[in-house]
Scaffold this motif. Structure first.
Motif, PDB file in Angstrom:
ATOM      1  N   THR A 182       0.766  -1.308   0.084  1.00 44.10           N
ATOM      2  CA  THR A 182       0.019  -0.053   0.157  1.00 44.10           C
ATOM      3  C   THR A 182       0.695   1.194   0.021  1.00 44.10           C
ATOM      4  OG1 THR A 182      -1.753  -1.305   1.231  1.00 44.10           O
ATOM      5  CG2 THR A 182      -1.798   1.297   1.253  1.00 44.10           C
ATOM      6  N   ILE A 183       0.623   2.132  -1.178  1.00 43.17           N
ATOM      7  CA  ILE A 183       1.491   3.245  -1.147  1.00 43.17           C
ATOM      8  C   ILE A 183       0.976   4.556  -0.727  1.00 43.17           C
ATOM      9  CG2 ILE A 183       2.872   2.320  -2.817  1.00 43.17           C
ATOM     10  CD1 ILE A 183       1.625   3.808  -5.072  1.00 43.17           C
ATOM     11  N   ALA A 184      -0.518   4.742  -0.834  1.00 36.76           N
ATOM     12  CA  ALA A 184      -1.350   5.856  -0.699  1.00 36.76           C
ATOM     13  C   ALA A 184      -2.773   5.467  -0.214  1.00 36.76           C
ATOM     14  CB  ALA A 184      -1.178   6.730  -1.755  1.00 36.76           C
ATOM     15  N   GLU A 185      -3.287   6.286   0.458  1.00 32.15           N
ATOM     16  CA  GLU A 185      -4.709   6.131   0.652  1.00 32.15           C
ATOM     17  C   GLU A 185      -5.325   7.440   0.050  1.00 32.15           C
ATOM     18  OE1 GLU A 185      -5.728   6.708   4.993  1.00 32.15           O
ATOM     19  OE2 GLU A 185      -5.443   4.358   4.998  1.00 32.15           O
ATOM     20  N   VAL A 186      -6.405   7.201  -0.741  1.00 28.07           N
ATOM     21  CA  VAL A 186      -6.979   8.222  -1.797  1.00 28.07           C
ATOM     22  C   VAL A 186      -8.409   8.230  -1.533  1.00 28.07           C
ATOM     23  CG1 VAL A 186      -5.205   8.179  -3.545  1.00 28.07           C
ATOM     24  CG2 VAL A 186      -7.399   6.488  -3.711  1.00 28.07           C
ATOM     25  N   GLU A 187      -9.138   9.490  -1.417  1.00 23.77           N
ATOM     26  CA  GLU A 187     -10.535   9.774  -1.078  1.00 23.77           C
ATOM     27  C   GLU A 187     -11.319   9.836  -2.370  1.00 23.77           C
ATOM     28  OE1 GLU A 187     -13.387  11.818   2.033  1.00 23.77           O
ATOM     29  OE2 GLU A 187     -11.113  12.618   1.739  1.00 23.77           O
ATOM     30  N   THR A 188     -12.076   8.945  -2.559  1.00 23.34           N
ATOM     31  CA  THR A 188     -13.138   9.368  -3.921  1.00 23.34           C
ATOM     32  C   THR A 188     -14.572  10.148  -3.368  1.00 23.34           C
ATOM     33  OG1 THR A 188     -14.229   7.501  -3.787  1.00 23.34           O
ATOM     34  CG2 THR A 188     -12.034   7.389  -5.126  1.00 23.34           C
ATOM     35  N   ALA A 189     -15.352  10.016  -4.119  1.00 26.68           N
ATOM     36  CA  ALA A 189     -16.579  10.657  -3.675  1.00 26.68           C
ATOM     37  C   ALA A 189     -17.498   9.754  -2.780  1.00 26.68           C
ATOM     38  CB  ALA A 189     -17.712  11.216  -4.912  1.00 26.68           C
ATOM     39  N   LYS A 190     -16.909   8.458  -2.621  1.00 27.79           N
ATOM     40  CA  LYS A 190     -17.801   7.436  -2.000  1.00 27.79           C
ATOM     41  C   LYS A 190     -17.129   6.961  -0.716  1.00 27.79           C
ATOM     42  CE  LYS A 190     -20.452   5.955  -6.063  1.00 27.79           C
ATOM     43  NZ  LYS A 190     -20.531   5.113  -6.986  1.00 27.79           N
ATOM     44  N   ALA A 191     -15.678   6.831  -0.743  1.00 26.84           N
ATOM     45  CA  ALA A 191     -14.997   6.241   0.319  1.00 26.84           C
ATOM     46  C   ALA A 191     -13.295   6.311   0.107  1.00 26.84           C
ATOM     47  CB  ALA A 191     -15.117   4.706   0.080  1.00 26.84           C
ATOM     48  N   VAL A 192     -12.772   6.022   1.170  1.00 25.59           N
ATOM     49  CA  VAL A 192     -11.302   6.192   1.379  1.00 25.59           C
ATOM     50  C   VAL A 192     -10.806   4.884   0.887  1.00 25.59           C
ATOM     51  CG1 VAL A 192      -9.375   6.264   2.644  1.00 25.59           C
ATOM     52  CG2 VAL A 192     -11.465   7.825   3.151  1.00 25.59           C
ATOM     53  N   VAL A 193      -9.805   4.897   0.032  1.00 25.96           N
ATOM     54  CA  VAL A 193      -9.213   3.344  -0.713  1.00 25.96           C
ATOM     55  C   VAL A 193      -7.921   3.296  -0.699  1.00 25.96           C
ATOM     56  CG1 VAL A 193      -9.197   2.213  -2.964  1.00 25.96           C
ATOM     57  CG2 VAL A 193     -11.464   3.486  -2.704  1.00 25.96           C
ATOM     58  N   LEU A 217     -22.374  -1.982   9.125  1.00 28.92           N
ATOM     59  CA  LEU A 217     -22.346  -1.079   8.070  1.00 28.92           C
ATOM     60  C   LEU A 217     -22.049   0.346   8.518  1.00 28.92           C
ATOM     61  CD1 LEU A 217     -25.002  -0.992   5.411  1.00 28.92           C
ATOM     62  CD2 LEU A 217     -24.777   0.998   7.001  1.00 28.92           C
ATOM     63  N   ALA A 218     -22.584   0.533   9.740  1.00 26.41           N
ATOM     64  CA  ALA A 218     -22.431   2.043  10.283  1.00 26.41           C
ATOM     65  C   ALA A 218     -21.150   2.327  10.521  1.00 26.41           C
ATOM     66  CB  ALA A 218     -23.555   2.278  11.532  1.00 26.41           C
ATOM     67  N   GLN A 219     -20.526   1.477  11.442  1.00 27.75           N
ATOM     68  CA  GLN A 219     -19.290   1.543  11.910  1.00 27.75           C
ATOM     69  C   GLN A 219     -18.274   1.702  10.499  1.00 27.75           C
ATOM     70  OE1 GLN A 219     -18.824  -2.150  14.193  1.00 27.75           O
ATOM     71  NE2 GLN A 219     -19.641  -0.980  15.882  1.00 27.75           N
ATOM     72  N   THR A 220     -18.264   0.945   9.570  1.00 25.57           N
ATOM     73  CA  THR A 220     -17.400   0.916   8.522  1.00 25.57           C
ATOM     74  C   THR A 220     -17.515   2.314   7.730  1.00 25.57           C
ATOM     75  OG1 THR A 220     -17.773  -1.521   8.161  1.00 25.57           O
ATOM     76  CG2 THR A 220     -16.928  -0.252   6.137  1.00 25.57           C
ATOM     77  N   ALA A 221     -18.781   2.610   7.748  1.00 26.31           N
ATOM     78  CA  ALA A 221     -19.171   4.011   6.981  1.00 26.31           C
ATOM     79  C   ALA A 221     -18.457   5.084   7.785  1.00 26.31           C
ATOM     80  CB  ALA A 221     -20.643   4.318   6.905  1.00 26.31           C
ATOM     81  N   ARG A 222     -18.834   5.227   9.251  1.00 20.61           N
ATOM     82  CA  ARG A 222     -17.983   6.193   9.979  1.00 20.61           C
ATOM     83  C   ARG A 222     -16.647   6.148   9.953  1.00 20.61           C
ATOM     84  NH1 ARG A 222     -22.217   4.613  14.369  1.00 20.61           N
ATOM     85  NH2 ARG A 222     -24.049   6.083  13.871  1.00 20.61           N
ATOM     86  N   ALA A 223     -15.905   5.105   9.570  1.00 19.54           N
ATOM     87  CA  ALA A 223     -14.393   4.937   9.447  1.00 19.54           C
ATOM     88  C   ALA A 223     -14.150   5.255   8.235  1.00 19.54           C
ATOM     89  CB  ALA A 223     -13.963   3.607  10.054  1.00 19.54           C
ATOM     90  N   GLY A 224     -14.992   5.552   7.359  1.00 19.42           N
ATOM     91  CA  GLY A 224     -14.434   5.914   5.841  1.00 19.42           C
ATOM     92  C   GLY A 224     -13.982   4.659   5.331  1.00 19.42           C
ATOM     93  N   LYS A 225     -14.523   3.342   5.532  1.00 17.88           N
ATOM     94  CA  LYS A 225     -13.862   2.507   4.943  1.00 17.88           C
ATOM     95  C   LYS A 225     -14.816   1.698   4.064  1.00 17.88           C
ATOM     96  CE  LYS A 225      -9.632   2.864   6.528  1.00 17.88           C
ATOM     97  NZ  LYS A 225      -8.651   3.175   5.542  1.00 17.88           N
ATOM     98  N   THR A 226     -16.214   2.159   3.707  1.00 18.61           N
ATOM     99  CA  THR A 226     -17.088   1.407   3.063  1.00 18.61           C
ATOM    100  C   THR A 226     -16.483   1.285   1.562  1.00 18.61           C
ATOM    101  OG1 THR A 226     -18.669   2.630   4.328  1.00 18.61           O
ATOM    102  CG2 THR A 226     -19.472   1.398   2.160  1.00 18.61           C
ATOM    103  N   PRO A 227     -16.556  -0.219   1.062  1.00 13.02           N
ATOM    104  CA  PRO A 227     -16.060  -0.501  -0.253  1.00 13.02           C
ATOM    105  C   PRO A 227     -17.109   0.353  -1.105  1.00 13.02           C
ATOM    106  CG  PRO A 227     -16.110  -2.480   1.078  1.00 13.02           C
ATOM    107  CD  PRO A 227     -16.928  -1.245   1.852  1.00 13.02           C
ATOM    108  N   PRO A 228     -16.470   0.800  -2.292  1.00  8.14           N
ATOM    109  CA  PRO A 228     -17.690   1.622  -3.226  1.00  8.14           C
ATOM    110  C   PRO A 228     -18.663   0.380  -3.600  1.00  8.14           C
ATOM    111  CG  PRO A 228     -14.997   2.047  -3.871  1.00  8.14           C
ATOM    112  CD  PRO A 228     -15.227   1.076  -2.657  1.00  8.14           C
ATOM    113  N   ALA A 229     -18.250  -0.524  -3.810  1.00  7.77           N
ATOM    114  CA  ALA A 229     -19.424  -1.546  -4.476  1.00  7.77           C
ATOM    115  C   ALA A 229     -20.733  -1.647  -3.283  1.00  7.77           C
ATOM    116  CB  ALA A 229     -18.807  -2.827  -4.708  1.00  7.77           C
TER     117      ALA A 229
END
Length: 455
Positions: A35-46, A352-364
């Motif tokens: 993992t080289i970076a964390e990027v934030e899209t309009a939906k999640a941190v990836v 689902l709520a915990q993952t969303a608040r952590a910004g880790k929800t998969p885009p799918a």
């Protein structure tokens, strides 16, 4: 040999992403899929895995920059290192969607072991364990593991506006002592550090209004306004809501329900030792009621396909749960919710709520929803007129449960009462359908035992 790595489409069709944090620096040697970076899209941190094994020759963007898809992100000096083969990339694409943390489409090979790639150490002291606070839940960064040691350390925790403010001052957040709840670095922390090392804070915006007794105590060092770029989740949500509001003809209908039997059921379930690890609440019961009612009112579980000129009826329920986060509103969904028990729905909603608040929800997980629920009652609100999630036919808002006088068996008694608000697309659902659906949901909440009669 120098090889450029361009920011890929992360499988969402979004045109850009923000660099949240680099986990490598120029001159570092990296391995394939590290993992080289964390990027934030309009939906999640990836998490962005490396498509090559080699040396980082140049980083073409800084943390906080917004980069367009297709722009050069990293230059590698490959030398004798071997990059991912076409077979590796095909394997990665085949694995996409099957792993909890899939590789990006077309980049990198699927890991051959279950171990997570190690991240580069950052020069920061270990902070206290995360506390269960709303502020911390809104922060998108979790504990990371360092290659040189086995103990977890954390990157500096802060909100996007604070990161931007620190960047403008040239302050490294790793050097700032956090005083916010759960180790969050606040704007005041950045200002205090800047004052100690002699960095001047941004100048305050002068007031155009004449001084008054009310504003006399405002110091010159305090900014009167704060500007935050409109991007990421908030920009995506705004675009989607405007599109929905001006495309689908919204109608909202309300129903106030005596939910005392539901609250009593929840209390009894909480007292059951066998269920003590499951948080079953009104949201879970409402979710079960919605799934049961949709089976009898399929129009509310359909989509309007403008291009094909068709109405698409869904024979499954991908139940969207609106979650308020520090990055904005997201609506991930529970797949095939109609097949889940009440306990399974409660567990799915919590995760689902915990993952969303952590910004880790998969885009799918934020695509393909068929019906949504939003709980405005947690904020003490009785009712509202929610906007339909694009691509869906309806959304149900749950109001606050209030103890109040209510007619019960011919007498006035104190009962638990809540208001339901259903917004629906009038192209797909007429008033009768929407009203009957809402009454069916209300009936289950009024008498949870009625669920035993439905299938």
């Amino acid at each position: 040999m120098i090889e450029d790595f361009r920011l890929p489409d992360l499988g969402e069709g979004l045109p850009e992403a923000e660099i949240v944090a680099w986990l490598v620096a120029e001159g570092d040697t990296v391995s394939l899929n590290q993992t080289i970076a964390e990027v934030e899209t309009a939906k999640a941190v990836v998490e962005l895995p490396s498509p090559h094994a080699g040396t980082i020759a140049k980083l073409h963007a800084a943390a906080g920059d917004v980069v367009a898809v297709g722009s050069v992100l990293v230059s590698y000096e490959l030398g004798a290192a071997v990059s991912a083969t076409p077979a590796d990339r095909a394997s990665a694409e085949a694995d996409l969607g099957e792993k909890a943390e899939p590789n990006l489409v077309g980049y990198g090979a699927a890991p051959r072991t279950g171990a997570r790639p190690q991240r580069r150490a950052r020069s920061t002291a270990s902070r206290a364990d995360a506390s269960d606070t709303a502020v911390l839940e809104a922060a998108p960064h979790d504990a990371i593991h360092v290659a040189e040691v086995d103990r977890p350390v954390e990157r500096p925790r802060s909100t996007p506006p604070v990161r931007l403010f620190a960047k403008q001052l040239g302050v490294d957040l790793a050097l700032v002592e956090a005083t916010g709840a759960g180790g969050i670095i606040t704007r005041a922390d950045v200002e205090a550090y800047a004052s100690r090392v002699g960095v001047a804070p941004a100048a305050a915006v002068p007031s155009r209004a004449p001084a008054s007794d009310r504003t006399a105590d405002v110091t010159a060092s305090r900014e009167r306004t704060t500007r935050t770029p409109i991007r990421g989740v908030r920009k995506h949500t705004a675009d989607a809501m405007v599109r929905s509001a001006f495309t689908a003809p919204h109608v909202t209908t309300f129903l106030t329900v005596d939910v005392t039997a539901t609250t009593e059921l929840i209390a009894s379930l909480k007292a059951d030792r066998a269920l003590q690890d499951h948080r079953i609440g009104v949201m879970a019961v409402a979710a079960k009621a919605v799934c049961l009612a949709l089976a009898h009112h399929p129009g509310l579980n359909s989509s309007w396909d403008e291009e094909a000129g068709e109405i698409v009826a869904h024979h499954y329920v991908n139940l969207g749960i609106a979650a308020a986060t520090g990055r904005g509103l997201v609506v991930p969904n529970i797949r095939d919710a109609q097949d889940l028990t009440l306990v399974e729905l409660a567990d799915a909603i919590r995760v689902l709520a915990q993952t969303a608040r952590a910004g880790k929800t998969p885009p799918a997980d934020m695509m393909g929803g068929t019906f949504s629920i939003t709980n405005v009652g947690v904020f003490g609100v009785d009712a509202g007129t929610p906007i339909i999630n694009p691509g869906e036919a309806a959304i149900l808002a749950l109001g606050a449960v209030r103890r109040q006088p209510w007619e019960h068996r011919g007498e006035i008694a104190l009962r638990d009462v809540m208001t339901l608000a259903l917004s629906f697309d009038h192209r797909l659902v007429d008033g009768e359908q929407g009203s009957r659906f809402l009454v069916d949901v209300g009936d289950v909440l009024r008498e949870p035992g009625r669920a035993m009669l439905l299938r």
